[in-house]
Design a protein around this motif. Structure first.
Motif, PDB file in Angstrom:
ATOM      1  N   GLY A 239      -3.609  -4.171   4.546  1.00 43.36           N
ATOM      2  CA  GLY A 239      -3.969  -2.832   4.131  1.00 43.36           C
ATOM      3  C   GLY A 239      -3.052  -2.301   3.046  1.00 43.36           C
ATOM      4  O   GLY A 239      -3.422  -1.408   2.285  1.00 43.36           O
ATOM      5  N   HIS A 240      -1.829  -2.842   2.970  1.00 44.90           N
ATOM      6  CA  HIS A 240      -0.880  -2.467   1.925  1.00 44.90           C
ATOM      7  C   HIS A 240      -0.593  -3.636   0.984  1.00 44.90           C
ATOM      8  O   HIS A 240      -0.436  -3.437  -0.221  1.00 44.90           O
ATOM      9  N   PHE A 241      -0.502  -4.836   1.542  1.00 48.49           N
ATOM     10  CA  PHE A 241      -0.095  -6.008   0.764  1.00 48.49           C
ATOM     11  C   PHE A 241      -0.984  -6.194  -0.466  1.00 48.49           C
ATOM     12  O   PHE A 241      -0.490  -6.342  -1.594  1.00 48.49           O
ATOM     13  N   ASP A 242      -2.295  -6.200  -0.255  1.00 48.01           N
ATOM     14  CA  ASP A 242      -3.204  -6.472  -1.367  1.00 48.01           C
ATOM     15  C   ASP A 242      -3.145  -5.395  -2.440  1.00 48.01           C
ATOM     16  O   ASP A 242      -3.259  -5.690  -3.632  1.00 48.01           O
ATOM     17  N   VAL A 243      -2.954  -4.149  -2.020  1.00 55.90           N
ATOM     18  CA  VAL A 243      -2.813  -3.058  -2.999  1.00 55.90           C
ATOM     19  C   VAL A 243      -1.550  -3.259  -3.829  1.00 55.90           C
ATOM     20  O   VAL A 243      -1.561  -3.120  -5.059  1.00 55.90           O
ATOM     21  N   LEU A 312       3.087   1.584 -13.615  1.00 54.41           N
ATOM     22  CA  LEU A 312       3.516   2.303 -12.413  1.00 54.41           C
ATOM     23  C   LEU A 312       2.616   3.500 -12.128  1.00 54.41           C
ATOM     24  O   LEU A 312       2.306   3.798 -10.965  1.00 54.41           O
ATOM     25  N   ALA A 313       2.173   4.179 -13.192  1.00 57.13           N
ATOM     26  CA  ALA A 313       1.309   5.344 -13.008  1.00 57.13           C
ATOM     27  C   ALA A 313      -0.075   4.961 -12.501  1.00 57.13           C
ATOM     28  O   ALA A 313      -0.698   5.704 -11.733  1.00 57.13           O
ATOM     29  N   SER A 314      -0.556   3.808 -12.910  1.00 60.77           N
ATOM     30  CA  SER A 314      -1.915   3.407 -12.547  1.00 60.77           C
ATOM     31  C   SER A 314      -1.987   2.538 -11.289  1.00 60.77           C
ATOM     32  O   SER A 314      -3.080   2.257 -10.800  1.00 60.77           O
ATOM     33  N   HIS A 315      -0.832   2.131 -10.757  1.00 61.04           N
ATOM     34  CA  HIS A 315      -0.807   1.289  -9.561  1.00 61.04           C
ATOM     35  C   HIS A 315       0.179   1.856  -8.542  1.00 61.04           C
ATOM     36  O   HIS A 315       1.292   1.326  -8.372  1.00 61.04           O
ATOM     37  N   PRO A 316      -0.179   2.937  -7.853  1.00 59.82           N
ATOM     38  CA  PRO A 316       0.715   3.519  -6.843  1.00 59.82           C
ATOM     39  C   PRO A 316       1.043   2.517  -5.742  1.00 59.82           C
ATOM     40  O   PRO A 316       0.187   1.713  -5.336  1.00 59.82           O
ATOM     41  N   VAL A 317       2.278   2.566  -5.270  1.00 61.33           N
ATOM     42  CA  VAL A 317       2.697   1.679  -4.189  1.00 61.33           C
ATOM     43  C   VAL A 317       2.078   2.139  -2.889  1.00 61.33           C
ATOM     44  O   VAL A 317       1.962   3.338  -2.622  1.00 61.33           O
TER      45      VAL A 317
END
Length: 332
Positions: A239-243, A312-317
């Motif tokens: 749920g987090h890894f792939d993002v 960084l702006a387009s790919h939030p952690v």
């Protein structure tokens, strides 16, 4: 061979270290089994390459990491700027017992670390986590007495917020704050780092490669050892890894354009955030150490820094950097 590596000052009182340090935690704990001979080879190679800033703590391996470094310090003490920490209390079996910043514990922990390390002084002594039960003034007061006794040269805090840093600095000069800082953990920019610059405190960035995630080398948590603690880290979870992998893929593309590795891009970015910042990536491989050290020679253009900002702006952690219980102990 002692290759030249740039140096950076931590604080205003003369503590100078290599622009890149070596985090030693993973050699003894948290990332699965390791080989002592390999670890010693990496430590000696780091010093040969000019990486002189070695970071450990009494909790890493419940003292075993300090004992590992003692084998290097025995023959190369003058080559090392030695940092260790106290405050995270563990039982002999490794169970976590809490945080202790009481004056008596400060003194006892320092003496125990000196014995394990086999040295007569520690160059940089950190409080590993702020103890909410003990006023920071009392803890730092006890740490200051270690400086007066000649057991410690410089003082540091870890994961302290701006207000805590200001209060601590009212008792004794703080040379460095060590907190997590990387392309996927940037909360210090709005508080702790501001206070560091206000007070003249250096910043030591731990986990600058996102516990290995930002290297692009971890394809899934299945590749990690069964006892690797990252299996339980939120950012590595389903749920987090792939993002988060999307962020790494975008950074990898930028690194390819730059002609470097994703790890080198991540470290170069950190080094460009200010001359007062020293990342301390950990590794158990000589090849990785050389790769990381080479990042100190990368000069990023304004356009490249803007491109990274765009990623960084387009790919939030996705996911917190620790589980809930541990998140309560950071930025304290």
């Amino acid at each position: 061979m002692n290759h030249s590596l740039a140096r950076r000052a931590l604080g205003r009182d003369g503590l100078v270290v290599s622009a890149l340090g070596l985090g030693c935690m993973g050699m003894s704990d948290f990332y699965g089994a390791s080989d002592e001979a390999d670890n010693l080879a990496v430590l000696h190679h780091a010093l040969d390459a000019g990486v002189n800033f070695l970071d450990t703590a009494d909790m890493y391996g419940v003292g075993r990491n300090e004992e590992l470094l003692a084998k290097v310090l025995r023959v190369r003490r003058n080559d090392v700027v030695l940092a260790t920490k106290f405050g995270n209390v563990r039982a002999p079996d490794g169970a976590f017992l809490g945080i202790d910043g009481s004056p008596g514990y400060v003194a006892a922990s320092c003496d125990a670390s000196l014995r394990r390390l086999g040295v007569d002084h520690i160059d940089l002594y950190y409080q590993h986590r702020v103890d909410p039960k003990v006023p920071i003034e009392e803890t730092v007061g006890a740490m200051a007495r270690l400086v007066e006794a000649g057991k410690v040269r410089f003082l540091g805090l870890s994961e302290a917020n701006g207000n805590t840093l200001r209060r601590a600095s009212g008792v004794h000069r703080i040379a460095a704050l060590q907190s997590e800082y990387s392309l996927w953990t940037r909360d210090v920019e709005n508080d702790a780092l501001v206070a560091c610059r206000e007070l003249g405190i250096g910043f030591v960035a731990y986990s600058p490669l996102g516990r290995g995630f930002l290297t692009g080398a971890i394809a899934s948590t299945d590749a990690l050892d069964a006892d690797d603690y990252r299996r339980n880290n939120p950012r590595f979870q389903a749920g987090h890894f792939d993002v988060n992998r999307l962020l790494v893929d975008a950074l990898t593309a930028l690194a390819r354009q730059r002609g470097c590795t994703p790890a080198q891009l991540a470290l170069a970015w950190l080094l460009h955030q200010g001359e007062d910042i020293v990342p301390i990536p950990g590794t158990r491989r000589i090849a990785r150490l050389d790769e990381n050290a080479a990042a100190t020679r990368i000069v990023l253009s304004r356009a490249e820094l803007q491109a990274i900002a765009g990623v960084l702006a387009s790919h939030p952690v996705s996911g917190t950097r620790y589980a809930a219980a541990n998140m309560a102990t950071v930025n304290a």
